[in-house]
Design a protein around this motif. Sequence first.
Motif, PDB file in Angstrom:
ATOM      1  N   ALA A   9       0.828  -1.216   0.000  1.00 14.57           N
ATOM      2  CA  ALA A   9       0.000   0.000   0.000  1.00 14.57           C
ATOM      3  C   ALA A   9       0.858   1.260   0.000  1.00 14.57           C
ATOM      4  O   ALA A   9       0.480   2.275  -0.593  1.00 14.57           O
ATOM      5  CB  ALA A   9      -0.931  -0.002   1.210  1.00 14.57           C
ATOM      6  N   TYR A  12       1.567   1.909  -3.564  1.00 11.93           N
ATOM      7  CA  TYR A  12       0.388   2.192  -4.390  1.00 11.93           C
ATOM      8  C   TYR A  12      -0.324   3.466  -3.936  1.00 11.93           C
ATOM      9  O   TYR A  12      -1.320   3.863  -4.535  1.00 11.93           O
ATOM     10  CB  TYR A  12      -0.590   1.015  -4.348  1.00 11.93           C
ATOM     11  CG  TYR A  12      -0.252  -0.079  -5.328  1.00 11.93           C
ATOM     12  CD1 TYR A  12      -0.752  -0.061  -6.627  1.00 11.93           C
ATOM     13  CD2 TYR A  12       0.575  -1.127  -4.972  1.00 11.93           C
ATOM     14  CE1 TYR A  12      -0.446  -1.057  -7.532  1.00 11.93           C
ATOM     15  CE2 TYR A  12       0.891  -2.139  -5.862  1.00 11.93           C
ATOM     16  CZ  TYR A  12       0.379  -2.099  -7.140  1.00 11.93           C
ATOM     17  OH  TYR A  12       0.693  -3.088  -8.044  1.00 11.93           O
ATOM     18  N   ARG A  13       0.218   4.104  -2.868  1.00 14.13           N
ATOM     19  CA  ARG A  13      -0.452   5.278  -2.308  1.00 14.13           C
ATOM     20  C   ARG A  13      -0.622   6.388  -3.337  1.00 14.13           C
ATOM     21  O   ARG A  13      -1.626   7.095  -3.342  1.00 14.13           O
ATOM     22  CB  ARG A  13       0.340   5.797  -1.096  1.00 14.13           C
ATOM     23  CG  ARG A  13      -0.406   6.878  -0.317  1.00 14.13           C
ATOM     24  CD  ARG A  13       0.369   7.253   0.940  1.00 14.13           C
ATOM     25  NE  ARG A  13       0.430   6.137   1.865  1.00 14.13           N
ATOM     26  CZ  ARG A  13       1.550   5.547   2.270  1.00 14.13           C
ATOM     27  NH1 ARG A  13       2.715   5.977   1.816  1.00 14.13           N
ATOM     28  NH2 ARG A  13       1.531   4.554   3.122  1.00 14.13           N
ATOM     29  N   SER A  15      -1.163   5.979  -6.425  1.00 13.95           N
ATOM     30  CA  SER A  15      -1.914   5.492  -7.600  1.00 13.95           C
ATOM     31  C   SER A  15      -3.366   5.190  -7.249  1.00 13.95           C
ATOM     32  O   SER A  15      -4.015   4.398  -7.933  1.00 13.95           O
ATOM     33  CB  SER A  15      -1.252   4.212  -8.152  1.00 13.95           C
ATOM     34  OG  SER A  15       0.101   4.422  -8.450  1.00 13.95           O
ATOM     35  N   TRP A  16      -3.871   5.840  -6.171  1.00 11.49           N
ATOM     36  CA  TRP A  16      -5.244   5.534  -5.755  1.00 11.49           C
ATOM     37  C   TRP A  16      -6.258   5.859  -6.852  1.00 11.49           C
ATOM     38  O   TRP A  16      -7.231   5.114  -7.054  1.00 11.49           O
ATOM     39  CB  TRP A  16      -5.588   6.303  -4.478  1.00 11.49           C
ATOM     40  CG  TRP A  16      -4.864   5.855  -3.249  1.00 11.49           C
ATOM     41  CD1 TRP A  16      -4.221   6.642  -2.356  1.00 11.49           C
ATOM     42  CD2 TRP A  16      -4.687   4.511  -2.761  1.00 11.49           C
ATOM     43  NE1 TRP A  16      -3.654   5.894  -1.352  1.00 11.49           N
ATOM     44  CE2 TRP A  16      -3.926   4.584  -1.568  1.00 11.49           C
ATOM     45  CE3 TRP A  16      -5.101   3.265  -3.223  1.00 11.49           C
ATOM     46  CZ2 TRP A  16      -3.567   3.449  -0.845  1.00 11.49           C
ATOM     47  CZ3 TRP A  16      -4.739   2.133  -2.488  1.00 11.49           C
ATOM     48  CH2 TRP A  16      -3.990   2.226  -1.326  1.00 11.49           C
ATOM     49  N   ASN A  17      -6.066   6.960  -7.561  1.00  5.60           N
ATOM     50  CA  ASN A  17      -7.018   7.315  -8.617  1.00  5.60           C
ATOM     51  C   ASN A  17      -7.032   6.265  -9.726  1.00  5.60           C
ATOM     52  O   ASN A  17      -8.093   5.882 -10.224  1.00  5.60           O
ATOM     53  CB  ASN A  17      -6.665   8.688  -9.204  1.00  5.60           C
ATOM     54  CG  ASN A  17      -6.924   9.817  -8.224  1.00  5.60           C
ATOM     55  OD1 ASN A  17      -7.738   9.676  -7.306  1.00  5.60           O
ATOM     56  ND2 ASN A  17      -6.239  10.931  -8.401  1.00  5.60           N
ATOM     57  N   LEU A  19      -6.136   3.122  -9.353  1.00  6.94           N
ATOM     58  CA  LEU A  19      -6.733   1.907  -8.788  1.00  6.94           C
ATOM     59  C   LEU A  19      -8.255   2.025  -8.754  1.00  6.94           C
ATOM     60  O   LEU A  19      -8.975   1.052  -9.016  1.00  6.94           O
ATOM     61  CB  LEU A  19      -6.196   1.652  -7.384  1.00  6.94           C
ATOM     62  CG  LEU A  19      -4.743   1.162  -7.288  1.00  6.94           C
ATOM     63  CD1 LEU A  19      -4.304   1.098  -5.825  1.00  6.94           C
ATOM     64  CD2 LEU A  19      -4.600  -0.208  -7.941  1.00  6.94           C
ATOM     65  N   LEU A  20      -8.740   3.226  -8.438  1.00  9.15           N
ATOM     66  CA  LEU A  20     -10.194   3.449  -8.444  1.00  9.15           C
ATOM     67  C   LEU A  20     -10.751   3.257  -9.849  1.00  9.15           C
ATOM     68  O   LEU A  20     -11.846   2.691 -10.023  1.00  9.15           O
ATOM     69  CB  LEU A  20     -10.505   4.852  -7.928  1.00  9.15           C
ATOM     70  CG  LEU A  20     -11.986   5.231  -7.861  1.00  9.15           C
ATOM     71  CD1 LEU A  20     -12.732   4.290  -6.915  1.00  9.15           C
ATOM     72  CD2 LEU A  20     -12.149   6.682  -7.394  1.00  9.15           C
TER      73      LEU A  20
END
Length: 553
Positions: A9, A12-13, A15-17, A19-20
């Motif tokens: 995480a 990937y912090r 890349s949240w958009n 991932l959404l």
Amino acid sequence: MRAEFAWMASYYRGSWNALLAIVSVAVAGALLAPAQPHIVRLIFDHAIPEGHTALLVGLALLLLAVRFAGGALSLLSRHLTLTVTRGVTMEIRRAIIAGLYDQPSEFHDFSAPGRLQKRIVHDTEQLENHMQAVLSVGLPALLGAMTLTLMMASMSWQVTGILLVLAPPLWFTTRLSNTFLKRNLKDFQAQFELFNKGIYFVLRHMDLTRIRAFEDGELDRQTGILARLRESGVRMSRGFEIHNQIQNVATSVIAIVLLVSGGIAIQHGMLKVGDFVALYIAAAMLSGQSIRLASVIPDVFMIRDVVDRLRELPQRSAPALRAGSALPAFKGCIELEGVSFRRGSRPILRRVDLTIRPGRHLAIRGANGAGKSTLVQLVLGLLKPSEGRLTADGVPYDELDLAALRRKIGFVPQRPDFFGGTLLENIIYGRPEATTEDVDDALRKAGIDDFVRSLPNGLETLVGEGGVTISGGQGQRLAIAAALVARPRLLVFDEPTNHLDPMAVTAIIDTLRRESADTAVLTISHASALIGSADAVFDLTAGRLTPAEEASA
């Protein structure tokens, strides 16, 4: 598993958009999945019985459009997943490389380069591939299975209930298969690690094996490793095949149970033919999604194992040696005040006091193991003292940008290191701002300009890895030129007479002091002729530094 998730995480912090977006596409695909069975039900319950050809064609075209839309969503999901996972892989690799630079020299002294290389290259590649499988295959399959199950329950909860009764024993069988599969995967990975180490040993120590006439013994050892790798690979492949067959059997059981229970429901007027066909198609799609979901279970196991190994490596989030930011106009003055250094419980240096001043040539002599190399690494900021402090022009090392300080220090190691490239590339490595005049001046001061001019390709002459195409003396002079090209304020020689005679080194130092009178020189050497030209000589014995008699300037 929580620690592994937290580690992933953290990368990937950012890349949240994205991932959404991946989740949104997967949800859209999952909502689209039930459309196909519903369209088929309309065809069998209305278009065909009513002889409505236009409706039949329209529904068929709609079914085709749904399939195309599903394919487009799948491609979009794959594109987004590739973009995210490759970006994260780049950040992980960069963080690990940066973390390695942050480690003290002793870390690298006891680390196997081949093992670190495998972690950085192969393990990160594996992590990327497994994450791609989970995000682009596993996530859509999970959401699709959920929506199809809800759809089947809305069409016939009785038939769906019968299928759900079969789920626990089938799940238990699959879980048992996964346990054996995981065990086989871990064993194969361990054997592959041994194989990788073995090949590295063979390539790295080819001469050692030949010199000791141990070719047959080493070949037998490697053959044993290869045999165990083969057996482990066979077991892993067999485990995958058994796992796939269990999935196929489970699919067949579900299909047969659905056929029988659905047929009975039609006989008793509980289902229409169209409902049954739609239910059967939905079940087939659910089976396909279940197989896809099961196919990524090994990827989940592998992600956990790979992350465990990657977490062992240093990363930039760890405290860096060059934590300071001060950048004084370094003039060549370095002081060691009560500096001690221990490796574990073993003392290497004991309360060393030393002052290096601009324009002065200091020499340190001592037996092997006395701590000379450790002292040099402390001066270069590659090690941190256990006690005491170092300062550069009065500024403590803890407050300095040590990388910036090292750029103003020229270091000539006793065993120069060269990479495969041209002479020029090796000389200006780390000094991209060096001009042609800087290079020519450094070559002249090092006394190797005539040699370089005599080469057909001059500075564009290729140097083999490790400098195998040049002699030891030439390599030593090139290393001196590389140190001088940055016009350092401090020049450090570590046993420069390994490949050059003392008079040659003395001539180089004399030239440097004559043309750059403010440059400080620190020499570590046993050669009395070289030490005799120093302004001051120190003896390093059992970690203690004591002044020798003053040498004549």
